[in-house]
Each structure stands twice: as C-alpha cells, then as structure tokens.
Motif scaffolding. Structure first.
Motif, PDB file in Angstrom:
ATOM      1  N   LEU A  66       0.836  -1.208   0.000  1.00  0.00           N
ATOM      2  CA  LEU A  66       0.000   0.000   0.000  1.00  0.00           C
ATOM      3  C   LEU A  66       0.867   1.252   0.000  1.00  0.00           C
ATOM      4  CD1 LEU A  66      -2.806  -0.969   2.547  1.00  0.00           C
ATOM      5  CD2 LEU A  66      -2.992  -0.844   0.052  1.00  0.00           C
ATOM      6  N   LEU A  67       1.874   1.287   0.860  1.00  0.00           N
ATOM      7  CA  LEU A  67       2.763   2.452   0.908  1.00  0.00           C
ATOM      8  C   LEU A  67       3.521   2.635  -0.401  1.00  0.00           C
ATOM      9  CD1 LEU A  67       4.172   2.045   4.513  1.00  0.00           C
ATOM     10  CD2 LEU A  67       2.769   3.941   3.676  1.00  0.00           C
ATOM     11  N   ASP A  68       4.067   1.545  -0.913  1.00  0.00           N
ATOM     12  CA  ASP A  68       4.837   1.609  -2.162  1.00  0.00           C
ATOM     13  C   ASP A  68       3.953   2.064  -3.319  1.00  0.00           C
ATOM     14  OD1 ASP A  68       7.107   1.228  -3.861  1.00  0.00           O
ATOM     15  OD2 ASP A  68       6.362  -0.746  -4.396  1.00  0.00           O
ATOM     16  N   GLU A  69       2.759   1.539  -3.400  1.00  0.00           N
ATOM     17  CA  GLU A  69       1.873   1.871  -4.521  1.00  0.00           C
ATOM     18  C   GLU A  69       1.395   3.317  -4.460  1.00  0.00           C
ATOM     19  OE1 GLU A  69       0.249   0.938  -8.155  1.00  0.00           O
ATOM     20  OE2 GLU A  69       1.650  -0.202  -6.917  1.00  0.00           O
ATOM     21  N   ALA A  70       1.055   3.810  -3.280  1.00  0.00           N
ATOM     22  CA  ALA A  70       0.632   5.209  -3.154  1.00  0.00           C
ATOM     23  C   ALA A  70       1.762   6.142  -3.573  1.00  0.00           C
ATOM     24  CB  ALA A  70       0.190   5.502  -1.723  1.00  0.00           C
ATOM     25  N   ALA A  71       2.969   5.837  -3.119  1.00  0.00           N
ATOM     26  CA  ALA A  71       4.120   6.659  -3.496  1.00  0.00           C
ATOM     27  C   ALA A  71       4.402   6.551  -4.986  1.00  0.00           C
ATOM     28  CB  ALA A  71       5.342   6.248  -2.679  1.00  0.00           C
ATOM     29  N   ALA A  72       4.250   5.353  -5.554  1.00  0.00           N
ATOM     30  CA  ALA A  72       4.510   5.147  -6.987  1.00  0.00           C
ATOM     31  C   ALA A  72       3.501   5.893  -7.849  1.00  0.00           C
ATOM     32  CB  ALA A  72       4.486   3.658  -7.320  1.00  0.00           C
ATOM     33  N   VAL A  73       2.244   5.885  -7.444  1.00  0.00           N
ATOM     34  CA  VAL A  73       1.224   6.627  -8.196  1.00  0.00           C
ATOM     35  C   VAL A  73       1.555   8.117  -8.185  1.00  0.00           C
ATOM     36  CG1 VAL A  73      -1.201   7.360  -8.125  1.00  0.00           C
ATOM     37  CG2 VAL A  73      -0.620   4.941  -7.941  1.00  0.00           C
ATOM     38  N   LEU A  74       1.961   8.614  -7.036  1.00  0.00           N
ATOM     39  CA  LEU A  74       2.339  10.024  -6.930  1.00  0.00           C
ATOM     40  C   LEU A  74       3.568  10.330  -7.780  1.00  0.00           C
ATOM     41  CD1 LEU A  74       1.799  12.754  -5.646  1.00  0.00           C
ATOM     42  CD2 LEU A  74       3.101  11.971  -3.644  1.00  0.00           C
ATOM     43  N   ALA A  75       4.584   9.482  -7.698  1.00  0.00           N
ATOM     44  CA  ALA A  75       5.797   9.685  -8.496  1.00  0.00           C
ATOM     45  C   ALA A  75       5.487   9.639  -9.987  1.00  0.00           C
ATOM     46  CB  ALA A  75       6.849   8.633  -8.135  1.00  0.00           C
ATOM     47  N   SER A  76       4.627   8.697 -10.399  1.00  0.00           N
ATOM     48  CA  SER A  76       4.254   8.599 -11.816  1.00  0.00           C
ATOM     49  C   SER A  76       3.477   9.817 -12.282  1.00  0.00           C
ATOM     50  CB  SER A  76       3.423   7.337 -12.054  1.00  0.00           C
ATOM     51  OG  SER A  76       4.221   6.196 -11.917  1.00  0.00           O
ATOM     52  N   ALA A  77       2.618  10.327 -11.417  1.00  0.00           N
ATOM     53  CA  ALA A  77       1.847  11.517 -11.776  1.00  0.00           C
ATOM     54  C   ALA A  77       2.752  12.730 -11.949  1.00  0.00           C
ATOM     55  CB  ALA A  77       0.789  11.804 -10.706  1.00  0.00           C
TER      56      ALA A  77
END
Length: 145
Positions: A66-77
C-alpha cells in the motif's frame, strides 16, 4: 480481490495494466484506485482473507505494498512512468485485523524527474497509525520495443 473502497483514480491511467497494486487487468491484484493531487495520493483497501498473514491480521507485505503503490502513483503523476522503487522503509505501528478498511496516504518530500522521495502512512478505520514509511524512486530502465 478487487478493492471495494470509494476512492476513484482521478483521471489518471496507470503505467502497467497488470500492476499488482493498481492494475485494472490483474484479477489477483489489489485493484487500488487513487485520488491524486500535486503533492499527495490517497486510496483505501477493504482487506480480506486474501491479505492475511498472522492469523486474523493483514500481512505486513500487503501493508508495505500500500505504501509503495501510493508513493509510486504520486511519483508517476509527477515524473511520468520513468521511475522505479529503489528503496522502501516501513515501520509497523499497530496490527490491522483482516476485514478492516485501510487508508493509505503518500506525500512528495523530494519530487524530481530522475529521483523522487515520498513518505506515507497507512491508517485503520479508527484513524490509528498502522504503518509509516518512506519510498525512494530512481529512473528505471528504458523498455526496449
């Protein structure tokens, strides 16, 4: 295993349709959808037995995802789909019973095009802190066609 949370991805198509965290085409994935702003990402996951680790509690790896995915979505955006997780640190604060809806939040700490740092937290239904962490991203390899 699809997420039954109420957060919808705010007009963003994710990088990989089969992504374990947010992929729309992964029948075994978490099915996360995110609300994304300039510096934050948020989602929810209704946990079930498929997320279980210790008897009756959510697996630590699922919470870290969950933490990794939330950060990854933000980084990708912010930087496009060119970044990959380089390092993740998770500090678990309290157990999460299976069946609980967990909320995950990520915030940009050091956004950039080739390096990105985010911090985040996972909270339970009663707002208690389940886990907190930091995720570092670096520019990933260019996919060959």
């Amino acid at each position: 295993m699809k997420n039954t949370g109420k957060i919808e991805e705010a007009g963003r198509d994710r990088h990989v349709p089969n992504c374990l965290g947010c992929g729309k085409d992964n029948p075994r994935g978490f099915g996360l959808r995110f609300a994304v702003s300039e510096n934050e990402a948020h989602s929810e996951l209704k946990t079930g037995r498929e997320h279980e680790g210790p008897a009756g509690f959510v697996h630590g790896g699922a919470i870290a995802l969950l933490l990794d995915e939330a950060a990854a979505v933000l980084a990708s955006a912010r930087a496009g789909n060119r970044l990959m997780t380089a390092k993740i640190e998770v500090l678990f604060k309290s157990p999460a019973p299976v069946g609980e809806t967990l909320s995950v939040f990520a915030r940009a700490v050091r956004p950039g095009e080739s390096f990105f740092l985010a911090e985040g937290e996972v909270r339970g239904e009663d707002s208690r802190l389940v886990a907190e962490g930091r995720v570092w991203f670096i520019r990933g390899p260019v996919k060959k066609r």
